[in-house]
Write an enzyme that holds these catalytic residues in place. Sequence first.
Site, PDB file in Angstrom:
ATOM      1  N   SER A   1      12.216   5.423   5.271  1.00  0.00           N
ATOM      2  CA  SER A   1      11.895   6.805   4.900  1.00  0.00           C
ATOM      3  C   SER A   1      13.156   7.667   4.853  1.00  0.00           C
ATOM      4  O   SER A   1      14.189   7.318   5.431  1.00  0.00           O
ATOM      5  CB  SER A   1      10.906   7.392   5.912  1.00  0.00           C
ATOM      6  OG  SER A   1       9.797   6.534   6.048  1.00  0.00           O
TER       7      SER A   1
HETATM    8  C1  LIG Z   1       7.327   4.140   4.483  1.00  0.00           C
HETATM    9  S1  LIG Z   1       7.197   2.518   5.123  1.00  0.00           S
HETATM   10  C2  LIG Z   1       7.566   2.769   6.851  1.00  0.00           C
HETATM   11  C3  LIG Z   1       9.011   2.925   7.164  1.00  0.00           C
HETATM   12  C4  LIG Z   1       9.380   2.528   8.570  1.00  0.00           C
HETATM   13  N1  LIG Z   1       8.776   3.361   9.569  1.00  0.00           N
HETATM   14  C5  LIG Z   1      10.882   2.416   8.768  1.00  0.00           C
HETATM   15  O1  LIG Z   1      11.426   3.035   9.692  1.00  0.00           O
HETATM   16  O2  LIG Z   1      11.512   1.690   7.997  1.00  0.00           O
HETATM   17  C6  LIG Z   1       5.457   2.206   5.213  1.00  0.00           C
HETATM   18  C7  LIG Z   1       5.098   0.874   5.781  1.00  0.00           C
HETATM   19  O3  LIG Z   1       3.717   0.849   6.048  1.00  0.00           O
HETATM   20  C8  LIG Z   1       3.292  -0.484   5.917  1.00  0.00           C
HETATM   21  N2  LIG Z   1       1.823  -0.538   5.829  1.00  0.00           N
HETATM   22  C9  LIG Z   1       1.023  -0.297   4.759  1.00  0.00           C
HETATM   23  N3  LIG Z   1      -0.263  -0.460   5.089  1.00  0.00           N
HETATM   24  C10 LIG Z   1      -0.295  -0.807   6.398  1.00  0.00           C
HETATM   25  C11 LIG Z   1      -1.337  -1.112   7.314  1.00  0.00           C
HETATM   26  N4  LIG Z   1      -2.614  -1.099   6.940  1.00  0.00           N
HETATM   27  N5  LIG Z   1      -1.005  -1.438   8.578  1.00  0.00           N
HETATM   28  C12 LIG Z   1       0.297  -1.470   8.969  1.00  0.00           C
HETATM   29  N6  LIG Z   1       1.325  -1.191   8.144  1.00  0.00           N
HETATM   30  C13 LIG Z   1       1.039  -0.856   6.879  1.00  0.00           C
HETATM   31  C14 LIG Z   1       4.013  -0.961   4.678  1.00  0.00           C
HETATM   32  O4  LIG Z   1       4.057  -2.370   4.625  1.00  0.00           O
HETATM   33  C15 LIG Z   1       5.370  -0.294   4.855  1.00  0.00           C
HETATM   34  O5  LIG Z   1       6.281  -1.166   5.454  1.00  0.00           O
END
Ligand SMILES: C[S@@+](CC[C@H](N)C(=O)[O-])C[C@H]1O[C@@H](n2cnc3c(N)ncnc32)[C@H](O)[C@@H]1O
Length: 411
Positions: free
Chosen positions: A66
């Site tokens: 992000s």
């Molecule tokens: C914007 S990224 C998060 C960035 C992260 N916090 C970082 O510091 O790099 C969103 C993440 O949410 C994950 N995601 C999507 N749906 C999800 C779910 N149902 N449960 C857990 N993770 C999920 C995606 O795979 C993705 O890696």
Amino acid sequence: MDVERARNRMVDALRGAGRVRSAAVEEAFRAVPRHLFLPGLPAADAYADEAVAVQFTEGVATSSASQPSMMAIMLEQLGLRPGHRVLEIGAGTGYNAALMSRIVGPAGSVTAVDIDEELVDRAAVHLASAGVLGVDLVAADGAHGHPPGAPYDRIVLTVGSDDVRPEWVAQLAPGGRLLLPLAVRGSQLSVALDLGPDGVLRCDSVRSCAFIRLRGAAAGVDASRLLDGLGVALQTPDDAPEPDLEEVARALADPRERRAAPVPLGAVDVWDGFGLWLALTEPGACRLLAVEPETVLPDDLLRLGSTGGTVALADPADVPGLAAVVAAEPPGPGPVAVAVREFGPGGAALGARMLAALDGWAGAGRPGAADWRLTVVPAGVDAPTLPAPQVIVKRHCRVLAESPASSVVEP
Ligand SMILES: C[S@@+](CC[C@H](N)C(=O)[O-])C[C@H]1O[C@@H](n2cnc3c(N)ncnc32)[C@H](O)[C@@H]1O
């Protein structure tokens, strides 16, 4: 480039812009090396204030590191303290988990869940290379939280959600805080929700955001629908009646009066300023989004907003028609003059309502996302309510949106 210098320059800028406010968040950003969570990226890019997509599925980003500004805003909203037990849903690169682990210290714990096993494996490598111990990584669908580690003092989603799942509320410790990017009538808002003893979640801190949306069991439906032959999608709130797409398309093909509006709008006002106000005060509020760059409609209808689109009013209960905010001059970096264009036979009445809403918003001091107070009432919990447009009915909860001027109505 010297990575330490680049990192400190990034943190100085985050501080200067007021994104980083507390000593704890500042210390974490200075200590955790972001470039180790983005291997292969030049240091200048790793320490730019930009989101970095790290995974694509069919051309669409499904994971990203992000934007540091947004991470700082959310870490300040989260209010972490040493010793806190934290659950993150959306581990991604592991960088945010590392920052949080730094703040909660060895007396606390961070569990970070991602739905994608490969991302979790990569996050484990990043955390090890940065020497971060004590983050528990789990490959699972965060829709269900992570019961083995509950209760948590803080649960944070770094991925957008359409709803507040009962699992997350159930896994919060008494007085705990749930922070999530929540869909609110076409806007996505980062809301910090404190769980009260009555089971209601109250929020004093709301910020605009734009996160990738959840996959898996809690994945929402795309609320935008393509209007045939126009290259435009109509987005209506998911708690609004099904729109008649043919009627909307017919109205758009019938442009009528154009009325100057006395209130200039900037790009952010279109979505989370006036757009959010309209969505929370007018039952027929909707948004029109450009899906093809070459889309041309009267008055350059879609040249507003950051992604190309505008806010509109189409009340299915009335005479068919639509009124939309249009740019009255080429969009620039600051607020630009706008007008209201009426479409179809019902356009005049809707145009008058739109102009009145613009006046109301300007008269209220041009409130933005941060000026709203949200309350989340989980299904099955009784609580005072608000007038209809300010109550968003979701599957698992009701979201009450209070502007400084609104009043609570006893049920
Ligand atoms: C914007 S990224 C998060 C960035 C992260 N916090 C970082 O510091 O790099 C969103 C993440 O949410 C994950 N995601 C999507 N749906 C999800 C779910 N149902 N449960 C857990 N993770 C999920 C995606 O795979 C993705 O890696």
